[in-house]
Design an enzyme around this catalytic site. Sequence first.
Site, mmCIF file in Angstrom:
data_model
loop_
_atom_site.group_PDB
_atom_site.id
_atom_site.type_symbol
_atom_site.label_atom_id
_atom_site.label_comp_id
_atom_site.label_asym_id
_atom_site.label_seq_id
_atom_site.Cartn_x
_atom_site.Cartn_y
_atom_site.Cartn_z
ATOM 1 C CD GLU A 157 -2.827 -1.325 2.235
ATOM 2 O OE1 GLU A 157 -3.573 -0.056 2.176
ATOM 3 O OE2 GLU A 157 -3.054 -2.080 3.060
ATOM 4 C CB THR A 209 -1.257 4.168 -7.313
ATOM 5 O OG1 THR A 209 -2.437 3.774 -6.171
ATOM 6 C CG2 THR A 209 -2.452 5.625 -7.808
ATOM 7 N NE ARG A 262 -4.859 -2.420 -1.354
ATOM 8 C CZ ARG A 262 -3.101 -2.701 -1.542
ATOM 9 N NH1 ARG A 262 -2.539 -1.634 -2.742
ATOM 10 N NH2 ARG A 262 -2.513 -3.659 -0.774
ATOM 11 C CG ASP A 278 3.459 -2.399 -9.735
ATOM 12 O OD1 ASP A 278 3.314 -2.288 -9.234
ATOM 13 O OD2 ASP A 278 2.004 -2.734 -9.952
ATOM 14 C CD GLN A 318 0.949 -6.473 0.606
ATOM 15 O OE1 GLN A 318 0.866 -7.134 -0.758
ATOM 16 N NE2 GLN A 318 -0.321 -5.449 0.429
#
Lengths: 517, 358
Positions: free
Chosen positions: B49, B54, B183, B206, B210
């Site tokens: 995150e 994005t 998201r 990309d 996590q």
Amino acid sequence: MFKFKRNNSSTKLEDIHLIYEFPLEAIFDVPEAKEEFRAYLKREHNEEPLLFYEEVEDFKRLKFEENKTKKALFILKTYVMPNSSHEINISSQYRQNIVLGFEKSGQLTSEKNMLVDETIFDDSQSAIFYNLKNDTYPRFTKSVQFNNFLKQKDEAFITSISVLKNTKYMEYIPKFDGLVCDRDIQFFSFMAFNDDEEVWDEIKVGASGRRACYQSKKEFNIDENEEKANGKLLKQVFILPCSKEQAFNMFSHTQVRQDILDAESINQLDYIPISKTNKYAQSILKIVIQMTGLTWVMKPRQAVVAGTVVKDTKRNCIANIMKSTNSVLLPEKKSHVKARVLSSSFFVDCYTTTHLNKLKDPPHTNHSMSSGDLRKSTSSASSTSSFSRKSSVAFDDSLSDMSTESFGPIENACKVICVSYIDLQSMQSDFIRKKFFNAKNKAAHTVFMNSVKEFGALNFPKPKFSEGLYDTLDAFTSHYTTGDNDTVMTWDLEEEEEGNMYPCYPANAGLKGFCQM
Amino acid sequence: MGNIVVSPHDKEGQHHMMATPTSNNPNGGSAATAKNKSEITVLLLGAGESGKSTLFKQVQFFHGVGITHDQERIELIEIVRLNVLENAKNLVAATQHLNIPIEQPENRETAKLIINSLNTNDLEDPSWSKRLYSLWKDAGIQKAYENREKFQLYDSTEYLFENLDRICSDKYVPTVVDVIRTRTKTIGITDMKFDVGDGKQLRLVDVGGQRNERRKWIHFFNTVDAVVFLTSLSEFDLNLYEDNGYWRVKESLRVFNEVVNNALFYKVPFVLLFNKRDLFEKKIATKSFSKYFSGFNEAEEKNPVACIEYMTKLFLNEITEHPLDTVSVKTLSAIDHDNSKQVFEEVKQFIMTQQHRE
């Protein structure tokens, strides 16, 4: 009419993505596609989500307790624990829940040799599934690798892993807390008038060509909250020697309907008129269903359903749609099981010579394919083709069907199409299911034919009381039809593709969407 | 307008677990051999995150890929609505968790439906727009929202709830902004290529952020020509998605340390992007920044520049191996189209000049 049929050579690779959507769900039925996806995941260094998903499926399939426990521990150590060799990407909350689940069952094992909870991985499994579905799989289906894979495949294979875009019926899940709405009518209209062999599996076409039954290829999960609420649609088609209005009158008699639906009783509980918030008048019914032929495995079921009757002027048919509703609750009865009913009957005129062919017959001889506004006809051309049935077709029940083969000289004929949802839970075996459906279909056909005799003699009288069938139809007619014949009213899923998606949901949205001038 | 090829990964056999800077792999040379290559590989790295995807989506968008056509955005309706439902679910679950009652009875009804039976198809019905909005405005839900650092919630929550009247409609087509704000947790690794002039192609990679996803990063390390590391400024009061007892800032610093000091990257240009500046500025207006950083002067805590300066020092302190003159630090608001475009352009320039210097 063959919606999925496309000319093989004419579909370019670039077009495939315009025509088809590729849902992740499909690859679990098509091993070759799954392996291709796995190869892609490997290159993305991202194999563990799919592996985990499959391991959990295996875990759920296992029967022997010790194997099950072993498998669960293996999954825990390989996929769930932090830093495990194939650690999956789940929230710490889900991870904790799994670990807690193990601790709980661990305490119990010492006493009772209790099993790890069957659902222990469910939350994580569906989270992983959604992750694959929303992130990785769309990427895969847009990749060069996937296109190369499709290049070697024919249309049949492609349709086995895709749905046509905007075929929303595939995702249709009725809402059981309300009344019959446009989506329900659209869905059933689509299903009733779709004769595509990509959609339906033929169970049996009676040798006379006057009755047939099919089951949907796709399974529908109508209740996401209930485990294993999977079922298929059963479609029955009957050709009757009377007009559609006469057949509908016949069907309106409680006893006939009970026999067709295999119901023990049908009682009207309430009537809801058309109002600002309710587009169609609805009759609320309590139905108790006998499981004739299956009483040894199944208790009778009871359901509260909302039902309505509408007229589709494009298809020139009368339609009765019924679905369970939770708006009214009945006291639980121990001897009865609460059931979900989802059922529809369409009455449409056809040629007096129409008979039903097997799905695989060439379409040009197949009258059952034509569903539009057929005019009653006794033209000699169709008369010859209708009796061109191959003599080699013989079935075990051909004798009894033969008796109804010829209607004799008749003025009218109509087709009755019944589509209903059948829970598969108690009928896992495809063989038994087909046998059962065929028996049901045959019995219903007999009921119809006997009724034609009985009521035909009386000129098909309307019943005094029809549990709201006539009331809802009358309400519909007086509200939505004018003397003007130009008003076309229909419920069409395919129309939606022209930018007119799901015209009028909710119920109060007015007529605009489906009323084409 | 560059010629974009969104491709799956390179031909097989390029990525080895035991990658070393001196790898003889013809395509997988390290930075030392990169200057003559026609393809420049840029890795987007960072913890979960932090905004990698994005930015990736924004770059795709500048280059006319993927999300510009109506049809392609229609395919994302499901995901946008899923986001709405997940947000709603998380908020309702949080009220239970934090023992905050939902005040209005009709909102409690809605909450029940959300937990039990609501699915994305239902959201076609415009009546859900009102119901969900009413739930969102419920004092109980708002109170939970104010305490959102105590549970996991997407940054886009407020945006989605404020746009329900569009989303809950049968005519809904996601806008580009919707697509950017949605998201989807990235798993695995994905890339795209586009022309950057001089006959060169830039390949942007990309990845998922996590902990378990980071193990996959190594496969790309030996083919890298530049690293863009993202960290979220607004995560100072949050704990990890994958480890709810672990402070996100600590994790970001740790990951940054490992990446920036990795021997494979000594010679590659390195960009540190402090993302979510917009959210951060909003957040420090109401939350105490100094509470989380004992070394920070409390008097300065409402001054975003001072806060960012402090964060920058914190991160740069982690650099022990990488030459500082090949590190560039910038702030970013990845959800902002213009800002993303400008920052990414600067990043590109920085990387290209560094390549020339080589």
